[in-house]
Scaffold this active site. Structure first.
Site, PDB file in Angstrom:
ATOM      1  N   CYS A  44       0.789  -1.227  -0.138  1.00 49.89           N
ATOM      2  CA  CYS A  44      -0.059  -0.080  -0.138  1.00 49.89           C
ATOM      3  C   CYS A  44       0.840   1.247  -0.020  1.00 49.89           C
ATOM      4  O   CYS A  44       1.517   1.465   0.908  1.00 49.89           O
ATOM      5  CB  CYS A  44      -0.940  -0.090   1.175  1.00 49.89           C
ATOM      6  SG  CYS A  44      -1.744   1.747   1.456  1.00 49.89           S
ATOM      7  N   GLY A  55     -14.165   7.455  -8.465  1.00 47.75           N
ATOM      8  CA  GLY A  55     -12.795   7.948  -8.760  1.00 47.75           C
ATOM      9  C   GLY A  55     -11.700   7.746  -7.636  1.00 47.75           C
ATOM     10  O   GLY A  55     -10.514   8.148  -7.759  1.00 47.75           O
ATOM     11  N   HIS A  87      -6.523   3.076   0.382  1.00 46.04           N
ATOM     12  CA  HIS A  87      -6.028   3.303   1.890  1.00 46.04           C
ATOM     13  C   HIS A  87      -7.066   4.761   2.254  1.00 46.04           C
ATOM     14  O   HIS A  87      -6.561   5.738   1.526  1.00 46.04           O
ATOM     15  CB  HIS A  87      -4.632   3.609   1.986  1.00 46.04           C
ATOM     16  CG  HIS A  87      -4.179   3.922   3.525  1.00 46.04           C
ATOM     17  ND1 HIS A  87      -3.077   3.197   4.025  1.00 46.04           N
ATOM     18  CD2 HIS A  87      -4.429   4.824   4.437  1.00 46.04           C
ATOM     19  CE1 HIS A  87      -2.891   3.730   5.306  1.00 46.04           C
ATOM     20  NE2 HIS A  87      -3.636   4.723   5.359  1.00 46.04           N
ATOM     21  N   HIS A 103      -8.431   8.085   2.779  1.00 50.51           N
ATOM     22  CA  HIS A 103      -7.716   9.442   2.488  1.00 50.51           C
ATOM     23  C   HIS A 103      -8.934  10.281   2.382  1.00 50.51           C
ATOM     24  O   HIS A 103      -9.691  10.535   1.425  1.00 50.51           O
ATOM     25  CB  HIS A 103      -6.584   9.661   1.702  1.00 50.51           C
ATOM     26  CG  HIS A 103      -7.054   9.285   0.452  1.00 50.51           C
ATOM     27  ND1 HIS A 103      -7.020   7.846  -0.069  1.00 50.51           N
ATOM     28  CD2 HIS A 103      -7.421  10.033  -0.874  1.00 50.51           C
ATOM     29  CE1 HIS A 103      -7.425   7.830  -1.565  1.00 50.51           C
ATOM     30  NE2 HIS A 103      -7.570   9.210  -1.597  1.00 50.51           N
TER      31      HIS A 103
HETATM   32  P1  DGP Z   1      -8.102   9.338  -4.879  1.00 58.27           P
HETATM   33  O1  DGP Z   1      -8.226   9.137  -6.332  1.00 58.27           O
HETATM   34  O2  DGP Z   1      -9.342   9.779  -4.123  1.00 58.27           O
HETATM   35  O3  DGP Z   1      -7.807   7.842  -4.538  1.00 58.27           O
HETATM   36  O4  DGP Z   1      -6.703   9.907  -4.732  1.00 58.27           O
HETATM   37  C1  DGP Z   1      -5.638   9.519  -4.448  1.00 58.27           C
HETATM   38  C2  DGP Z   1      -4.811  10.614  -4.605  1.00 58.27           C
HETATM   39  O5  DGP Z   1      -3.391  10.487  -4.085  1.00 58.27           O
HETATM   40  C3  DGP Z   1      -4.508  11.589  -6.039  1.00 58.27           C
HETATM   41  O6  DGP Z   1      -5.028  12.670  -6.057  1.00 58.27           O
HETATM   42  C4  DGP Z   1      -3.088  11.377  -6.334  1.00 58.27           C
HETATM   43  C5  DGP Z   1      -2.469  11.112  -4.800  1.00 58.27           C
HETATM   44  N1  DGP Z   1      -1.310  10.406  -4.877  1.00 58.27           N
HETATM   45  C6  DGP Z   1      -1.171   9.091  -5.469  1.00 58.27           C
HETATM   46  N2  DGP Z   1       0.130   8.630  -5.147  1.00 58.27           N
HETATM   47  C7  DGP Z   1       0.758   9.575  -4.510  1.00 58.27           C
HETATM   48  C8  DGP Z   1       2.177   9.781  -3.832  1.00 58.27           C
HETATM   49  O7  DGP Z   1       3.034   8.933  -4.044  1.00 58.27           O
HETATM   50  N3  DGP Z   1       2.471  10.957  -3.129  1.00 58.27           N
HETATM   51  C9  DGP Z   1       1.480  12.003  -3.055  1.00 58.27           C
HETATM   52  N4  DGP Z   1       1.855  12.856  -2.228  1.00 58.27           N
HETATM   53  N5  DGP Z   1       0.304  11.973  -3.558  1.00 58.27           N
HETATM   54  C10 DGP Z   1      -0.015  10.691  -4.031  1.00 58.27           C
END
Ligand code: DGP
Length: 106
Positions: free
Chosen positions: A4, A90, A95, A97
């Site tokens: 994850c 989307g 995990h 958030h």
């Molecule tokens: P969702 O689509 O609601 O599952 O949002 C996931 C968000 O996580 C997306 O806006 C991009 C962000 N994200 C994915 N991988 C990383 C990462 O490695 N670092 C950061 N800072 N954000 C990430």
């Protein structure tokens, strides 16, 4: 969970631009911002979405506490706090958030 990405960010194994932390949650800037302020609030304990998170009162309250603290500092009190839940809505990282989306603090 070993595969994850957000568990790895919580553990510090993957770097992130952290803007806040408490005993149960961390907050860091989204890698792909969709607003001038785009911060993710992430429980330290793995849960797959807001439905699972909401079943753990302690973890949920730490997420809300950190959201309150970060939005006071990083926004002008006008923001969205959004939990995408399920692929069709989307969600891409499974995990839980919350996205803080705001024009900023000015
Ligand atoms: P969702 O689509 O609601 O599952 O949002 C996931 C968000 O996580 C997306 O806006 C991009 C962000 N994200 C994915 N991988 C990383 C990462 O490695 N670092 C950061 N800072 N954000 C990430």
């Amino acid at each position: 969970m070993s595969d994850c990405i957000f568990c790895k960010i919580v553990a510090g194994e993957i770097p992130s631009d952290r803007v806040g932390e408490n005993e149960g949650a961390i907050a860091f800037r989204d890698i792909n911002p969709e607003a001038p302020v785009h911060i993710l609030v992430v429980p330290k304990l793995h849960s797959k979405n807001i439905i699972e998170l909401s079943q753990n009162e302690e973890s949920m309250s730490k997420v809300m506490e950190l959201m309150r603290e970060v939005t006071q500092r990083e926004t002008n009190g006008h923001f969205k706090f959004l939990f995408n839940t399920g692929e069709e809505a989307g969600q891409t990282v499974f995990h839980s958030h919350g996205h803080i989306l705001s024009q900023g603090a000015s």
